[in-house]
Design an enzyme around this catalytic site. Sequence first.
Site, PDB file in Angstrom:
ATOM      1  N   HIS A 223       4.673  -0.811 -12.935  1.00  0.00           N
ATOM      2  CA  HIS A 223       3.712  -1.347 -12.390  1.00  0.00           C
ATOM      3  C   HIS A 223       2.317  -1.894 -12.972  1.00  0.00           C
ATOM      4  O   HIS A 223       1.557  -2.341 -12.586  1.00  0.00           O
ATOM      5  CB  HIS A 223       3.212  -0.725 -10.924  1.00  0.00           C
ATOM      6  CG  HIS A 223       2.368   0.447 -11.070  1.00  0.00           C
ATOM      7  ND1 HIS A 223       3.101   1.751 -11.507  1.00  0.00           N
ATOM      8  CD2 HIS A 223       1.123   0.627 -10.980  1.00  0.00           C
ATOM      9  CE1 HIS A 223       2.022   2.514 -11.400  1.00  0.00           C
ATOM     10  NE2 HIS A 223       0.964   1.959 -11.115  1.00  0.00           N
TER      11      HIS A 223
HETATM   12  C1  UD1 Z   1      -3.193   1.347  -8.375  1.00  0.00           C
HETATM   13  C2  UD1 Z   1      -4.116   2.198  -9.259  1.00  0.00           C
HETATM   14  C3  UD1 Z   1      -3.267   2.766 -10.468  1.00  0.00           C
HETATM   15  C4  UD1 Z   1      -1.941   3.408  -9.575  1.00  0.00           C
HETATM   16  C5  UD1 Z   1      -1.157   2.642  -8.521  1.00  0.00           C
HETATM   17  C6  UD1 Z   1      -0.348   3.404  -7.826  1.00  0.00           C
HETATM   18  C7  UD1 Z   1      -6.383   1.117  -9.693  1.00  0.00           C
HETATM   19  C8  UD1 Z   1      -7.034   0.360 -10.836  1.00  0.00           C
HETATM   20  N1  UD1 Z   1      -5.022   1.210 -10.060  1.00  0.00           N
HETATM   21  O1  UD1 Z   1      -2.750   0.208  -8.793  1.00  0.00           O
HETATM   22  O2  UD1 Z   1      -4.095   3.591 -10.943  1.00  0.00           O
HETATM   23  O3  UD1 Z   1      -1.091   3.970 -10.513  1.00  0.00           O
HETATM   24  O4  UD1 Z   1      -2.423   2.110  -7.795  1.00  0.00           O
HETATM   25  O5  UD1 Z   1       0.454   2.721  -7.022  1.00  0.00           O
HETATM   26  O6  UD1 Z   1      -6.815   1.586  -8.822  1.00  0.00           O
HETATM   27  N2  UD1 Z   1      -0.550  -4.091  -2.593  1.00  0.00           N
HETATM   28  C9  UD1 Z   1       0.252  -4.311  -1.432  1.00  0.00           C
HETATM   29  N3  UD1 Z   1       0.441  -3.169  -0.605  1.00  0.00           N
HETATM   30  C10 UD1 Z   1      -0.357  -2.115  -0.734  1.00  0.00           C
HETATM   31  C11 UD1 Z   1      -1.162  -1.963  -2.045  1.00  0.00           C
HETATM   32  C12 UD1 Z   1      -1.219  -2.822  -2.710  1.00  0.00           C
HETATM   33  O7  UD1 Z   1       0.982  -5.225  -1.203  1.00  0.00           O
HETATM   34  O8  UD1 Z   1      -0.343  -1.181  -0.137  1.00  0.00           O
HETATM   35  C13 UD1 Z   1      -0.486  -5.141  -3.752  1.00  0.00           C
HETATM   36  C14 UD1 Z   1      -2.019  -5.753  -3.690  1.00  0.00           C
HETATM   37  O9  UD1 Z   1      -2.203  -6.893  -2.919  1.00  0.00           O
HETATM   38  C15 UD1 Z   1      -2.222  -6.006  -5.022  1.00  0.00           C
HETATM   39  C16 UD1 Z   1      -1.284  -5.407  -5.654  1.00  0.00           C
HETATM   40  O10 UD1 Z   1      -0.206  -4.575  -4.886  1.00  0.00           O
HETATM   41  O11 UD1 Z   1      -2.206  -7.357  -5.492  1.00  0.00           O
HETATM   42  C17 UD1 Z   1      -1.900  -3.834  -6.603  1.00  0.00           C
HETATM   43  O12 UD1 Z   1      -2.725  -3.197  -5.851  1.00  0.00           O
HETATM   44  P1  UD1 Z   1      -3.628  -2.679  -6.351  1.00  0.00           P
HETATM   45  O13 UD1 Z   1      -4.578  -1.769  -5.343  1.00  0.00           O
HETATM   46  O14 UD1 Z   1      -4.737  -3.753  -7.159  1.00  0.00           O
HETATM   47  O15 UD1 Z   1      -3.553  -1.584  -7.503  1.00  0.00           O
HETATM   48  P2  UD1 Z   1      -2.109  -0.895  -8.202  1.00  0.00           P
HETATM   49  O16 UD1 Z   1      -1.605  -1.992  -9.044  1.00  0.00           O
HETATM   50  O17 UD1 Z   1      -1.369  -0.585  -6.817  1.00  0.00           O
END
Ligand code: UD1
Length: 387
Positions: A223
């Site tokens: 991811h």
């Molecule tokens: C975050 C952490 C990373 C960790 C990862 C584990 C940061 C900078 N990164 O990355 O260190 O390894 O979490 O999962 O904090 N989304 C959903 N549902 C959710 C959460 C997220 O659909 O419950 C989508 C969001 O819309 C977003 C994408 O997933 O577009 C990424 O989520 P984001 O919170 O930006 O960071 P992660 O890539 O999950």
Amino acid sequence: MKIISVVGARPNFMKIAPFIRALEVRRQTYGLELQHLLVHTGQHYDVRMSAAFFAALNIPEPDINLKVGSGSHAEQLGQTMIEFEKVLLAEKPDWVVVVGDVNATLACSVIAKRLHIKVAHIEAGLRSGDMRMPEEINRLVTDRLSDLLLTPDRMSSENLLREGVPAEKIRFVGNIMIDTLEANRDQAQELDLNAIVRQNRIEGQPDPVTGLRDGQFALMTMHRPSNVDHRQILMPIMDFLLTEVTADQPLVWPIHPRSKKQLQAFDCWEAVLQHPGVVLLEPLGYHEMMRLNLGARIMLTDSGGLQEECCVLGTPCLTLRWNTERPVTLREYGGASVLVGNNIERIRNEYLHTLSLEVAPSRPEYWDGAAASRMVEEILEREMVSR
Ligand code: UD1
């Protein structure tokens, strides 16, 4: 004494669970006067990315949810700071405890320090040296600001000393993730592999080729923005997985929302979904993921936490990164992982080599299931001194 601990995203939840339990034990055993509040920033909000972990790991409901949700880094950080400042002004804690390296960790430690509140950082001192990773920036800033740096291994303590952090702020206490792993291993072991697949399969896939068997499947998670956000990097990896790995064994992939979005954006989602050798799963619960890890022949991952879990469980692991902030998990230090980056030649060579290896479980110092109580003692000791 009042402590606020903060969680925001999935990898925080398994780290805060034993910390809260250790606080509770200390309070009950020694009649400690302690108020604890749990704040969830809401960075991860899907049931499978968040609430499921609270239920499975018996974490109390957050006292406050900042409901920050998705957005650019600036939006997430800014919104978390705005909301967390209100909480700190109202609650006036003595300590804020932050964990890991997610955006919540950075945002909350900055605001706490602006309000002269002491910060303890769980999992301090990890360094990948890669400033393009948002997590590395989060680690550097949080460690620079924290009053108490609780490190999971000796290399992390050395990193901090090298950066000029005074030794009295640093305490090597061990890896709190392993507290959770050890507390939940038996429960995970009892789960049935194929029931996990049936219950978590993403809709729209053809029937699985065969039932999964222990030691006869590859497990992957991926991811990181560096792997999934660019078509020219993601597509060759997908090609390798779909043609070469699935030719040997089923490939089980619990998929992160970010990766699903990117595969859809690059018009690759249907190909993965329809591939008969890929078992595509929704994000899994803690016990389900550990059960798959216990049964996997090989892991391919860019997750930090899974590198650590593979080390202790003895699952041979290809780390899909060029660097790691967790070198103790590497084979050269006795662990189970090897760095393969995203170069296909290198991934292929190490994949073939690793299939022929027997990797033994390894347990770095203080990865013993008792890190949380050492952390609580360190905070209490400082609190006594400052009074
Ligand atoms: C975050 C952490 C990373 C960790 C990862 C584990 C940061 C900078 N990164 O990355 O260190 O390894 O979490 O999962 O904090 N989304 C959903 N549902 C959710 C959460 C997220 O659909 O419950 C989508 C969001 O819309 C977003 C994408 O997933 O577009 C990424 O989520 P984001 O919170 O930006 O960071 P992660 O890539 O999950």
